[in-house]
Design an enzyme around this catalytic site. Structure first.
Site, PDB file in Angstrom:
ATOM      1  N   TRP A 102       0.833  -1.202   0.000  1.00 33.22           N
ATOM      2  CA  TRP A 102       0.000   0.000   0.000  1.00 33.22           C
ATOM      3  C   TRP A 102       0.860   1.240   0.000  1.00 33.22           C
ATOM      4  CZ3 TRP A 102      -4.294  -0.549  -2.137  1.00 33.22           C
ATOM      5  CH2 TRP A 102      -5.059  -1.711  -1.968  1.00 33.22           C
ATOM      6  N   ASP A 172      -2.197   6.521   6.208  1.00 29.54           N
ATOM      7  CA  ASP A 172      -3.237   5.683   5.599  1.00 29.54           C
ATOM      8  C   ASP A 172      -3.619   4.617   6.627  1.00 29.54           C
ATOM      9  OD1 ASP A 172      -4.795   3.857   4.267  1.00 29.54           O
ATOM     10  OD2 ASP A 172      -3.310   3.387   2.716  1.00 29.54           O
ATOM     11  N   LYS A 196     -12.730  -2.027   6.058  1.00 23.11           N
ATOM     12  CA  LYS A 196     -11.998  -2.936   6.939  1.00 23.11           C
ATOM     13  C   LYS A 196     -12.516  -2.823   8.368  1.00 23.11           C
ATOM     14  CE  LYS A 196      -9.042  -3.034   3.329  1.00 23.11           C
ATOM     15  NZ  LYS A 196      -8.182  -2.163   2.538  1.00 23.11           N
TER      16      LYS A 196
HETATM   17  C1  LIG Z   1      -7.598  -1.644   1.497  1.00 21.63           C
HETATM   18  C2  LIG Z   1      -6.522  -0.621   1.588  1.00 21.63           C
HETATM   19  C3  LIG Z   1      -6.389   0.411   0.644  1.00 21.63           C
HETATM   20  C4  LIG Z   1      -7.275   0.520  -0.580  1.00 21.63           C
HETATM   21  O1  LIG Z   1      -8.528   0.896  -0.256  1.00 21.63           O
HETATM   22  P1  LIG Z   1      -9.635   1.187  -1.383  1.00 21.63           P
HETATM   23  O2  LIG Z   1     -10.762   1.669  -0.563  1.00 21.63           O
HETATM   24  O3  LIG Z   1      -9.880  -0.105  -2.102  1.00 21.63           O
HETATM   25  O4  LIG Z   1      -9.084   2.224  -2.291  1.00 21.63           O
HETATM   26  C5  LIG Z   1      -5.391   1.339   0.826  1.00 21.63           C
HETATM   27  N1  LIG Z   1      -4.557   1.279   1.878  1.00 21.63           N
HETATM   28  C6  LIG Z   1      -4.647   0.300   2.796  1.00 21.63           C
HETATM   29  C7  LIG Z   1      -3.703   0.284   3.956  1.00 21.63           C
HETATM   30  C8  LIG Z   1      -5.635  -0.678   2.678  1.00 21.63           C
HETATM   31  O5  LIG Z   1      -5.729  -1.655   3.600  1.00 21.63           O
END
Ligand SMILES: *Cc1c(COP(=O)(O)O)cnc(C)c1O
Length: 360
Positions: A102, A172, A196
């Site tokens: 990521w 993030d 999540k």
């Molecule tokens: C799942 C995830 C993403 C991507 O998320 P989307 O909503 O599909 O764009 C980005 N960063 C992390 C750490 C993630 O777990």
């Protein structure tokens, strides 16, 4: 089929209590005669739902008053662009810490807008740890420092908060937000896709310090400007109303449980039991550094990959699903977000012991 224990990395399991309440309120929300999905986002019912969700979230994370909470769309991936568009503020450079897949995606997108200095990376150990702050080479010209507190795919988590002085810290937090206390005041920007640990896919949460707003990159689309949403209470255009409502129910569920301190304790307990079982066997293996292991995503391998398929098939038959590791890593991954109860982890451990007995 009965409800299963769902170890999906995302969209992930939601608390059953939340789903049951949504079901109960599906056709007629609190006597108003319609579903939340059918409400005007500007009507008093929905603006009440949104305000309550924000206030519960603020209470849970103790978000200081000088931070805006934005309910957006586009996923965490759209934040890979929105962060530089909003936070460069006339500068040309930004620091990024690379701890896995990521991080890499965030870096790649930021490179469209600025010069990225990879201040630290754990590439050398195949992204199985976090680089200690003493090794970071921060750029004094950087507009901000971006990192990924929990790498969902590699299963690596920062159990400490970086110190970037006056330079805004950007995180993030898609896969570990609300799983542990966070000192929001140490961040310039926190963002997270909802699917999540917050609610359904389609909602993206942004928490941003208000002095960072209002100086976007030339050409930034109106909808990519945080200030557009901050000035309009996330209602400049139609927000993801139903996802916000479910997120609000999740926040209430967390509050009733006892808040972040209580859920953190449960998350530590779940992760500790799972890693201890993996480390205690010769049949299962986890290669992430012990000090940096994620409480949310637990990747592990079987000693013989030829058994993977049988493991997944039998797990599924036992009501334990979505344990297949990310396609880039292979093996297994158990995602044990807030909504995974301790009983789910115990059921997995029991299955793993039995599988080892018959195949070890
Ligand atoms: C799942 C995830 C993403 C991507 O998320 P989307 O909503 O599909 O764009 C980005 N960063 C992390 C750490 C993630 O777990």
């Amino acid at each position: 089929m009965e409800r299963v224990y769902n170890f999906s990395s995302g969209p992930a399991a939601l608390p059953q209590e939340v789903l049951a309440q949504a079901q109960e309120e599906m056709l007629n929300w609190q006597g108003c005669g319609m579903s939340v999905m059918e409400m005007s986002h500007r009507g008093k019912e929905f603006t009440g739902i949104a305000a309550q969700a924000e206030s519960d979230l603020r209470e849970l994370l103790q978000i200081p008053a000088n931070y805006k909470v934005l309910f957006l769309q586009g996923g965490a991936s759209s934040q890979f662009a929105m962060a530089p568009m909003n936070l460069l503020r006339g500068k040309q450079r930004a620091d990024y810490v690379n701890t896995g897949q990521w991080s890499k995606k965030a870096i790649k997108e930021a490179q469209r807008y600025c010069t990225v200095n990879v201040a630290a990376s754990s590439a050398a150990d195949n992204f199985s740890s976090t680089p200690p702050q003493a090794q970071w080479r921060l750029d004094p010209q950087a507009a901000y420092v971006h990192y990924t507190p929990n790498e969902t795919i590699g299963g690596v988590e920062f159990h400490w908060t970086p110190d970037t002085g006056r330079v805004p810290l950007v995180a993030d937090m898609s896969s570990n937000i609300l799983s542990r206390p966070v000192d929001v005041g140490r961040y310039g920007l926190i963002y997270a896709g909802a699917q999540k640990n917050i609610g359904p896919a389609g909602l993206t949460l942004v928490i941003v310090r208000d002095d960072l707003l209002g100086e976007t990159l030339p050409g930034t689309p109106t909808l990519f400007d945080y200030k557009t949403h901050a000035d309009n209470g996330s209602m400049y255009n139609t927000p993801p109303t139903y996802a916000m409502y479910i997120a609000g129910l999740v926040f209430k569920w967390l509050k009733h449980l006892g808040g972040i301190a209580e859920i953190e304790w449960r998350n530590i307990e779940k992760a500790t039991r799972l890693y201890a079982a993996i480390d205690g066997s010769d049949f299962y293996h986890c290669s992430t550094a012990k000090s940096d292991r994620s409480r949310m995503n637990v990747p592990f391998a079987l000693k013989d990959a030829a058994l993977d398929e049988a493991f997944l098939k039998q797990a599924k038959a036992s009501g334990l699903v979505q344990l297949k590791g990310h396609r880039s890593v292979g093996g297994m991954r158990a995602s044990i977000y807030n909504a995974m109860p301790l009983s789910g982890v115990d059921a997995l451990l029991e299955f793993m012991r039995a599988f080892e007995k018959t195949h070890g």
